[in-house]
Design a protein around this motif. Structure first.
Motif, PDB file in Angstrom:
ATOM      1  N   THR A 107       0.857  -1.186   0.000  1.00 29.97           N
ATOM      2  CA  THR A 107       0.000   0.000   0.000  1.00 29.97           C
ATOM      3  C   THR A 107       0.895   1.238   0.000  1.00 29.97           C
ATOM      4  OG1 THR A 107      -0.124   0.070   2.421  1.00 29.97           O
ATOM      5  CG2 THR A 107      -1.872  -1.138   1.260  1.00 29.97           C
ATOM      6  N   TYR A 108       0.331   2.338  -0.450  1.00 31.05           N
ATOM      7  CA  TYR A 108       1.035   3.617  -0.437  1.00 31.05           C
ATOM      8  C   TYR A 108       0.197   4.597   0.363  1.00 31.05           C
ATOM      9  CZ  TYR A 108       4.112   1.744  -3.988  1.00 31.05           C
ATOM     10  OH  TYR A 108       5.021   0.980  -4.647  1.00 31.05           O
ATOM     11  N   GLU A 109       0.854   5.326   1.228  1.00 30.82           N
ATOM     12  CA  GLU A 109       0.175   6.272   2.089  1.00 30.82           C
ATOM     13  C   GLU A 109       0.643   7.666   1.709  1.00 30.82           C
ATOM     14  OE1 GLU A 109       0.754   7.133   6.729  1.00 30.82           O
ATOM     15  OE2 GLU A 109       0.152   5.064   6.262  1.00 30.82           O
ATOM     16  N   LYS A 110      -0.322   8.549   1.408  1.00 29.09           N
ATOM     17  CA  LYS A 110      -0.003   9.931   1.039  1.00 29.09           C
ATOM     18  C   LYS A 110      -0.681  10.885   2.004  1.00 29.09           C
ATOM     19  CE  LYS A 110       1.147  10.358  -3.737  1.00 29.09           C
ATOM     20  NZ  LYS A 110       0.974  11.148  -4.902  1.00 29.09           N
ATOM     21  N   LEU A 111      -0.088  12.027   2.169  1.00 28.52           N
ATOM     22  CA  LEU A 111      -0.664  13.073   2.981  1.00 28.52           C
ATOM     23  C   LEU A 111      -1.956  13.549   2.328  1.00 28.52           C
ATOM     24  CD1 LEU A 111      -0.370  15.139   5.319  1.00 28.52           C
ATOM     25  CD2 LEU A 111       0.837  16.594   3.697  1.00 28.52           C
ATOM     26  N   GLU A 112      -3.012  13.615   3.121  1.00 25.18           N
ATOM     27  CA  GLU A 112      -4.272  14.097   2.577  1.00 25.18           C
ATOM     28  C   GLU A 112      -4.233  15.620   2.552  1.00 25.18           C
ATOM     29  OE1 GLU A 112      -8.742  12.636   2.982  1.00 25.18           O
ATOM     30  OE2 GLU A 112      -7.916  13.422   4.842  1.00 25.18           O
ATOM     31  N   THR A 113      -4.506  16.151   1.401  1.00 27.64           N
ATOM     32  CA  THR A 113      -4.475  17.601   1.248  1.00 27.64           C
ATOM     33  C   THR A 113      -5.900  18.138   1.151  1.00 27.64           C
ATOM     34  OG1 THR A 113      -4.327  17.340  -1.137  1.00 27.64           O
ATOM     35  CG2 THR A 113      -2.253  17.556   0.063  1.00 27.64           C
ATOM     36  N   MET A 114      -6.007  19.447   1.117  1.00 22.52           N
ATOM     37  CA  MET A 114      -7.334  20.034   1.004  1.00 22.52           C
ATOM     38  C   MET A 114      -7.982  19.557  -0.302  1.00 22.52           C
ATOM     39  SD  MET A 114      -6.418  23.940   0.024  1.00 22.52           S
ATOM     40  CE  MET A 114      -5.164  24.279  -1.185  1.00 22.52           C
ATOM     41  N   PRO A 115      -9.293  19.346  -0.292  1.00 25.66           N
ATOM     42  CA  PRO A 115      -9.929  18.876  -1.521  1.00 25.66           C
ATOM     43  C   PRO A 115      -9.800  19.925  -2.620  1.00 25.66           C
ATOM     44  CG  PRO A 115     -11.583  19.422   0.131  1.00 25.66           C
ATOM     45  CD  PRO A 115     -10.243  19.555   0.782  1.00 25.66           C
ATOM     46  N   LEU A 116      -9.405  19.472  -3.763  1.00 20.03           N
ATOM     47  CA  LEU A 116      -9.193  20.359  -4.894  1.00 20.03           C
ATOM     48  C   LEU A 116     -10.378  20.256  -5.835  1.00 20.03           C
ATOM     49  CD1 LEU A 116      -7.204  22.212  -6.476  1.00 20.03           C
ATOM     50  CD2 LEU A 116      -6.362  20.128  -7.562  1.00 20.03           C
ATOM     51  N   MET A 117     -10.918  21.377  -6.242  1.00 19.88           N
ATOM     52  CA  MET A 117     -12.027  21.404  -7.185  1.00 19.88           C
ATOM     53  C   MET A 117     -11.485  21.780  -8.560  1.00 19.88           C
ATOM     54  SD  MET A 117     -14.531  20.484  -5.363  1.00 19.88           S
ATOM     55  CE  MET A 117     -15.936  20.756  -6.402  1.00 19.88           C
ATOM     56  N   VAL A 118     -12.012  21.115  -9.571  1.00 16.52           N
ATOM     57  CA  VAL A 118     -11.618  21.382 -10.949  1.00 16.52           C
ATOM     58  C   VAL A 118     -12.768  22.120 -11.630  1.00 16.52           C
ATOM     59  CG1 VAL A 118     -11.003  20.326 -13.152  1.00 16.52           C
ATOM     60  CG2 VAL A 118     -10.148  19.345 -11.031  1.00 16.52           C
ATOM     61  N   ILE A 119     -12.429  23.251 -12.261  1.00 16.31           N
ATOM     62  CA  ILE A 119     -13.415  24.041 -12.995  1.00 16.31           C
ATOM     63  C   ILE A 119     -13.376  23.585 -14.451  1.00 16.31           C
ATOM     64  CG2 ILE A 119     -14.194  26.343 -13.647  1.00 16.31           C
ATOM     65  CD1 ILE A 119     -12.454  27.375 -11.263  1.00 16.31           C
ATOM     66  N   LYS A 120     -14.478  23.020 -14.906  1.00 17.17           N
ATOM     67  CA  LYS A 120     -14.542  22.489 -16.265  1.00 17.17           C
ATOM     68  C   LYS A 120     -14.855  23.609 -17.257  1.00 17.17           C
ATOM     69  CE  LYS A 120     -16.315  18.421 -16.615  1.00 17.17           C
ATOM     70  NZ  LYS A 120     -17.207  17.281 -16.612  1.00 17.17           N
ATOM     71  N   LYS A 121     -14.807  23.287 -18.551  1.00 14.33           N
ATOM     72  CA  LYS A 121     -15.035  24.291 -19.600  1.00 14.33           C
ATOM     73  C   LYS A 121     -16.404  24.955 -19.495  1.00 14.33           C
ATOM     74  CE  LYS A 121     -11.917  22.265 -22.966  1.00 14.33           C
ATOM     75  NZ  LYS A 121     -11.783  21.546 -24.227  1.00 14.33           N
TER      76      LYS A 121
END
Length: 150
Positions: A40-54
């Protein structure tokens, strides 16, 4: 952590070490019930990132969308999955280093194209043709011309 083989909830960590990029931890685990091992790989959880679509709608960032586009672009090209993974890791690091809560698909697309240009020119042209939505042969040829000048 559930065992991927038998779904047992009791597994033990056998080995932990930093992953190649030093931004995650690689853990080797063993199931207490069936004895099988997995990583398994463990990563630091970051703030949720929102993607703005076209169309200006928003959705949460999803790495698999970049992966699928890059994999399609690199189909039948001499590009390894390790190269693809490290390229996507690099792109993700650039995105998260922007320290923005929202990022547009155009920013992500440009980052992908820059990395693909260095990795494989054919994959770059494939990705660009879909991403830039070439309307005719002339715009496609313009993009090829830019690539050939460099």
């Amino acid at each position: 952590m559930k065992c991927p083989y038998c779904n047992e909830g009791d597994t033990k960590v056998i080995d932990s070490r930093p992953a190649d990029d030093n931004s995650s931890i690689r853990r080797r685990r063993q199931c207490e019930r069936c004895g099988k091992r997995f990583t398994t790989y463990e990563k630091l959880e970051t703030m949720p990132l929102m993607v703005i679509k076209k169309d200006n709608s928003r959705e949460t960032y999803d790495r698999s969308k970049i992966e699928s586009g890059v994999i399609r672009s690199c189909h039948k090209r001499p590009v390894s999955t390790q190269q693809i993974d490290s390229m996507i890791d690099e792109i993700e690091n650039q995105i998260f280093n922007l320290e923005e809560k929202e990022v547009s698909t155009s920013v992500i697309g440009e980052l992908v194209m820059e990395c693909l240009k260095d990795l494989d020119e054919v994959a770059y042209v494939r990705f660009a043709s879909v991403y830039r939505e070439f309307k005719d042969v002339n715009t496609f040829m313009e993009e090829l011309g830019k690539l050939l000048k460099k």
